[in-house]
Design an enzyme around this catalytic site. Structure first.
Site, PDB file in Angstrom:
ATOM      1  N   ALA A 102       0.840  -1.194   0.000  1.00  0.00           N
ATOM      2  CA  ALA A 102       0.000   0.000   0.000  1.00  0.00           C
ATOM      3  C   ALA A 102       0.873   1.242   0.000  1.00  0.00           C
ATOM      4  CB  ALA A 102      -0.946   0.006   1.190  1.00  0.00           C
ATOM      5  N   SER A 103       2.152   1.061  -0.385  1.00  0.00           N
ATOM      6  CA  SER A 103       3.092   2.168  -0.558  1.00  0.00           C
ATOM      7  C   SER A 103       3.141   3.053   0.688  1.00  0.00           C
ATOM      8  CB  SER A 103       2.739   2.958  -1.819  1.00  0.00           C
ATOM      9  OG  SER A 103       3.762   3.884  -2.125  1.00  0.00           O
ATOM     10  N   HIS A 104       2.740   4.306   0.552  1.00  0.00           N
ATOM     11  CA  HIS A 104       2.876   5.257   1.657  1.00  0.00           C
ATOM     12  C   HIS A 104       1.693   5.253   2.610  1.00  0.00           C
ATOM     13  CE1 HIS A 104       0.592   7.392  -1.460  1.00  0.00           C
ATOM     14  NE2 HIS A 104      -0.008   7.985  -0.460  1.00  0.00           N
TER      15      HIS A 104
END
Length: 450
Positions: A102-104
């Site tokens: 979910a990256s950042h």
């Protein structure tokens, strides 16, 4: 699945509420069918990896079950940064790839980022719609997984390709001391491998923090850099595609300035033709300034990695030198691959420091500097993006509007503000930038109260 955020930036949701093993398997089935239609003769090779979120192993295992049938071979990268997964899609001659990340986004989130050969980029809007149509008819089916662990090979090839883009010898001669805060994420080991190859002494900052490498999350990195006499501090997000900097004085200039510094550095290299720099509409105009003073060309796109990737590929197909990225610390150098890559950013920042005998703080002082504010407003029934943009446009009638991506208002003195719906969270994102700090503060307050 109703709470999933689905866009060409991937699929993201809160684990246990929107996302579980069953959803992961169905996405695996949908993506396999999508790839199979592109390669009807088979066999199919897919690359899969994940970041370090606690939910990752279960979701990756379920995803691979959905991806699998008798024609599919999975190259399992286990824990690997998204840029390594994207690079491996091309380097290992696969047909598609999925990063479980979910990256950042905050820790309770997870998701999937899908890539397709032969361009080796994330899905575009039409491809994402196709994936969702396949998902609608996909069953929760667990296939027998045939996988080949290619983690070590993929990381080694990725690091080697990054090293080819810089004068590694000049960096090694400087014997830099570097602080690294990878947020305990997937980028840490590949980053350590790269920095070791560049002759750096690395101080690991092992802290648990939010994934996003914004200035307010980097106090520990700044302190470690100062205490250990480091020339630079590097901060990654959990999946290792974004890079923020901290100077030798412990100051975090903001993730926008990773891209500004890298673009300025690359523009000082000799090129066979006038370079084209590609950025999105939410990135600081400091990039515009360094491009203008170098006599290069600037190309703006909508926010979203695929928009930059496609624009860069078009320029390269025309024989142009092109590079760029996003103001979130995402550097894109096409000779490596067409996605954001923190390892590329690290190597280029170190090369910039190696070529001039001055500290990072001085180097940054030479770049154009603007004050900015980045805000997030949650979507509610009474606050939809269209009505919010209309209200903003009414509140600032002296701004010249463009609608390339949401709303952007530009003012006569060079200040600007942008409003757009996020591709990754159920929020509206606002950016305000000006040479004057008071203007930024006043406008940010106004926007929060609209």
């Amino acid at each position: 699945m109703s709470g999933l955020v689905v866009s060409y930036s991937g699929v993201r949701g809160v684990v246990g509420r929107d996302l579980d093993a069953s959803v992961a398997r169905r996405f695996g089935v949908a993506f396999r069918r999508m790839v199979a239609e592109l390669h009807p003769a088979g066999p199919i090779t897919l690359v899969v990896g994940r970041d370090t979120r606690a939910s990752g192993p279960e979701l990756q295992s379920a995803l691979m079950q959905g991806l699998s049938d008798e024609r599919v071979r999975i190259m399992d990268l286990d824990v690997a940064p998204t840029p390594t997964i994207q690079f491996a899609l091309g380097a290992l001659q696969a047909d598609g790839a999925v990063a479980v990340t979910a990256s950042h986004n905050p820790a309770q989130w997870n998701g999937f980022k899908f890539f397709l050969a032969p361009d080796n980029t994330v899905l575009d809007g039409a491809q994402t719609e196709r994936l969702i149509r396949e998902l609608a008819v996909a069953s929760d089916v667990a296939g027998a997984v045939v996988r080949d662990n290619q983690h070590e090979r993929a990381v080694a090839l990725h690091v080697a390709r990054v090293l080819e883009q810089v004068d590694a010898g000049s960096i090694r001669r400087r014997r830099f001391r570097v602080a690294l805060d990878a947020a305990r994420g997937a980028g840490e080991r590949p980053a350590l491998r790269l920095l070791d190859a560049l002759g750096c002494t690395v101080m690991r900052v092992d802290v648990e923090r939010e994934s996003e490498p914004v200035a307010e999350n980097l106090a520990a990195l700044g302190a470690a850099g100062v205490q250990n006499g480091c020339a630079v501090g590097f901060a990654q997000d959990l999946d290792g595609d974004r890079l923020a900097l901290v100077t030798e004085t412990g100051t975090a200039p903001g993730e926008d300035y990773t891209l500004v510094l890298v673009v300025d550095h690359l523009l000082h290299r000799p090129h066979p033709s006038v370079p084209v720099v590609v950025k999105n509409v939410s990135t600081t105009r400091a990039v515009d300034d360094v491009v203008a003073r170098a006599g290069a060309e600037l190309l703006e796109t909508r926010v979203g990695e695929i928009n930059l990737s496609r624009a860069l590929k078009r320029q390269m197909d025309q024989g142009r030198v092109a590079f760029g990225g996003e103001g979130n610390g995402g550097v894109i150098l096409p000779p490596v691959h067409l996605g954001r890559d923190s390892l590329v950013g690290m190597a280029l920042v170190l090369e910039a420091l190696a070529q001039r005998d001055e500290p990072l703080s001085i180097r940054l002082r030479e770049l154009p500097r603007y004050h900015s504010a980045k805000l997030k407003l949650p979507l509610t029934p009474s606050r939809d993006p269209a009505s919010l943009m209309a209200a903003v446009e009414r509140a600032f009638p002296d701004g010249a509007a463009d609608h390339l991506d949401g709303l952007r208002l530009r003012f006569a003195d060079g200040a600007w503000l942008g409003v757009r719906r996020s591709n990754t969270e159920p929020v509206v994102r606002l950016v305000v930038e000006s040479a004057g700090a008071q203007w930024v503060s006043r406008v940010a307050n106004t926007l929060q109260n609209i």
